[in-house]
Motif scaffolding. Structure first.
Motif, mmCIF file in Angstrom:
data_model
loop_
_atom_site.group_PDB
_atom_site.id
_atom_site.type_symbol
_atom_site.label_atom_id
_atom_site.label_comp_id
_atom_site.label_asym_id
_atom_site.label_seq_id
_atom_site.Cartn_x
_atom_site.Cartn_y
_atom_site.Cartn_z
ATOM 1 N N ASP A 204 0.668 -1.191 -0.136
ATOM 2 C CA ASP A 204 0.004 0.048 -0.016
ATOM 3 C C ASP A 204 0.764 1.090 -0.153
ATOM 4 N N GLY A 205 2.015 1.326 0.283
ATOM 5 C CA GLY A 205 2.886 2.495 0.445
ATOM 6 C C GLY A 205 4.350 1.874 0.728
ATOM 7 N N VAL A 206 5.123 2.953 0.545
ATOM 8 C CA VAL A 206 6.530 2.633 0.703
ATOM 9 C C VAL A 206 7.254 3.566 1.649
ATOM 10 N N LEU A 207 8.196 3.194 2.741
ATOM 11 C CA LEU A 207 9.083 3.725 3.468
ATOM 12 C C LEU A 207 10.327 3.947 2.805
ATOM 13 N N LEU A 208 10.759 4.827 2.222
ATOM 14 C CA LEU A 208 12.091 4.908 1.422
ATOM 15 C C LEU A 208 13.208 5.600 1.994
ATOM 16 N N GLY B 44 19.776 11.962 -8.201
ATOM 17 C CA GLY B 44 19.599 11.099 -9.452
ATOM 18 C C GLY B 44 19.218 9.632 -9.422
ATOM 19 N N ASP B 45 18.736 9.404 -8.097
ATOM 20 C CA ASP B 45 18.229 8.090 -7.742
ATOM 21 C C ASP B 45 16.773 8.170 -8.542
ATOM 22 N N PRO B 46 16.255 7.490 -9.319
ATOM 23 C CA PRO B 46 14.880 7.494 -10.005
ATOM 24 C C PRO B 46 13.800 6.950 -8.994
ATOM 25 N N VAL B 47 14.157 6.281 -7.844
ATOM 26 C CA VAL B 47 13.248 5.400 -7.227
ATOM 27 C C VAL B 47 12.120 6.437 -6.917
ATOM 28 N N ALA B 48 12.003 7.372 -6.138
ATOM 29 C CA ALA B 48 11.177 8.351 -5.742
ATOM 30 C C ALA B 48 10.363 8.900 -6.658
ATOM 31 N N ALA B 49 10.953 9.275 -7.698
ATOM 32 C CA ALA B 49 10.010 9.711 -8.979
ATOM 33 C C ALA B 49 9.347 8.645 -9.698
ATOM 34 N N HIS C 95 6.207 8.008 -7.104
ATOM 35 C CA HIS C 95 5.460 9.014 -7.354
ATOM 36 C C HIS C 95 4.571 8.976 -8.486
ATOM 37 N N GLU C 96 5.216 8.560 -9.927
ATOM 38 C CA GLU C 96 4.603 8.793 -11.066
ATOM 39 C C GLU C 96 3.587 7.438 -11.121
ATOM 40 N N ALA C 97 3.874 6.314 -10.379
ATOM 41 C CA ALA C 97 3.272 5.170 -10.447
ATOM 42 C C ALA C 97 1.933 5.164 -9.570
ATOM 43 N N GLY C 98 2.137 6.383 -8.705
ATOM 44 C CA GLY C 98 0.875 6.474 -7.972
ATOM 45 C C GLY C 98 0.809 6.002 -6.520
#
Length: 344
Positions: free
Chosen positions: A133-137, A143-148, A151-154
């Motif tokens: 249901d969610g991620v604790l990053l 430059g790490d694309p994970v957060a973006a 976010h883009e995946a909702g």
């Protein structure tokens, strides 16, 4: 009320959400909101429902609720570092334990996921979509694309530390790194140190950037020059601290204090200073950052800057559950505290 009641066949049935509502004296909707994070529920109603759950022995049918809500009732702890860093750096274990404890209060399991390579990142991203249901990053680099991508995946997410370059799109919880660094440098200056060096954190991380900024600002405020020879980059590892200290002694043998951007690196700095015959704190004062178990394991024990790990983990969980419940992204910055021990 007993934990189970007879149904029409004479068999005992498990308690239901209706039983909890009746026991607590609230509506079924209130119980449902408590089970889904406790948002928009008064403290009195929250206590009543939790007490009723304990008395009735009610447990959530996760599969059934997942079919109804479209949620998995699980959260991922995603560490974007190599696996060996997870085992070496005590901060990650402290943060993981705190997040697990905070989620347990909501009966939500936590999945540990490590994405230190591109292949691991792709694999974890495929799993995350539709399975949590969610991620604790944790430990996002510039430059790490994970957060973006999340976010883009909702996918609701909360980062530990300010995600560089993400603006207000991503929720985060962070310690006040800049203020903590300023406290340490002021303390070293007040102790009579005038050649104050620093071993930085990685400068593609928010902590590395802000702690260096606090160091620079405070030297200027104290009337000391910012000597680039006294600034050595580090990587938050013990080995990195050892190498940085060796370079620092080569560049500036007259250094009389070192602010190190993590306790683990500070352990490495202490090892190098000992080999070089420098006494701590008589010849060189050493200050760390984190107040992790590494600070107490160091010899001498480290004067350091305490990050409030329990509050950080609790706030990360609170903000994430609120976001899963439909609230907007939020930013939380928590104060640090200078802890005086024997190294400075």
């Amino acid at each position: 009320m007993s934990r189970t009641e007879q149904n029409g066949t004479g068999r005992r049935r498990p308690p239901t959400i209706h039983d909890v509502a009746r026991e607590a004296g609230v509506s079924r909707g209130t119980v449902s909101r408590v089970l889904n994070g406790g948002h928009n529920v008064s403290p009195a109603a929250l206590d009543a429902v939790r007490s009723a759950i304990r008395r009735t022995g009610y447990t959530v049918n996760r599969h059934a609720r997942s079919l109804i809500t479209g949620r998995s009732d699980s959260v991922a702890f995603l560490l974007t570092e190599p696996q060996e860093r997870f085992f070496e750096d005590p901060n990650f274990n402290v943060l993981l334990r705190g997040c697990t404890t905070a989620l347990a209060a909501h009966d939500i399991p936590l999945l540990l996921m490590i994405a230190g390579t591109e292949a691991e990142r792709r694999r974890n991203m495929r799993y995350i979509a539709g399975h949590v249901d969610g991620v604790l990053l944790v430990s996002s680099h510039s430059g790490d694309p994970v957060a973006a991508q999340l976010h883009e995946a909702g996918v609701p997410l909360v980062a530990c530390g300010k995600p560089l370059g993400q603006g207000s799109r991503v929720s985060y919880v962070a310690a006040d790194d800049r203020h903590g660094a300023r406290d340490m440098v002021r303390y070293l200056y007040g102790a009579g140190r005038r050649r104050i060096a620093t071993v930085t954190g990685p400068l593609d991380t928010p902590g590395g950037v802000d702690r260096l900024a606090g160091y620079r600002e405070t030297l200027s405020e104290c009337g000391l020059p910012v000597d680039e020879a006294l600034i050595v980059p580090g990587d938050y590892s013990r080995a990195g601290g050892e190498a940085a200290a060796a370079l620092l002694l080569e560049r500036a043998p007259d250094v009389d204090a070192v602010f190190v951007a993590s306790d683990l690196m500070a352990q490495g700095v202490l090892s190098t200073l000992e080999r070089a015959g420098r006494r701590v704190p008589q010849d060189i004062a050493v200050g760390g950052f984190d107040d992790s178990p590494a600070a107490l394991a160091a010899r001498p024990e480290l004067t350091t800057v305490r990050q409030p790990w329990d509050r950080i983990s609790a706030e990360m969980v609170r903000v994430l559950l609120a976001q899963i419940g439909g609230e907007d992204p939020a930013a939380v910055i928590l104060p640090t505290e200078l802890v005086r021990r024997d190294s400075a």
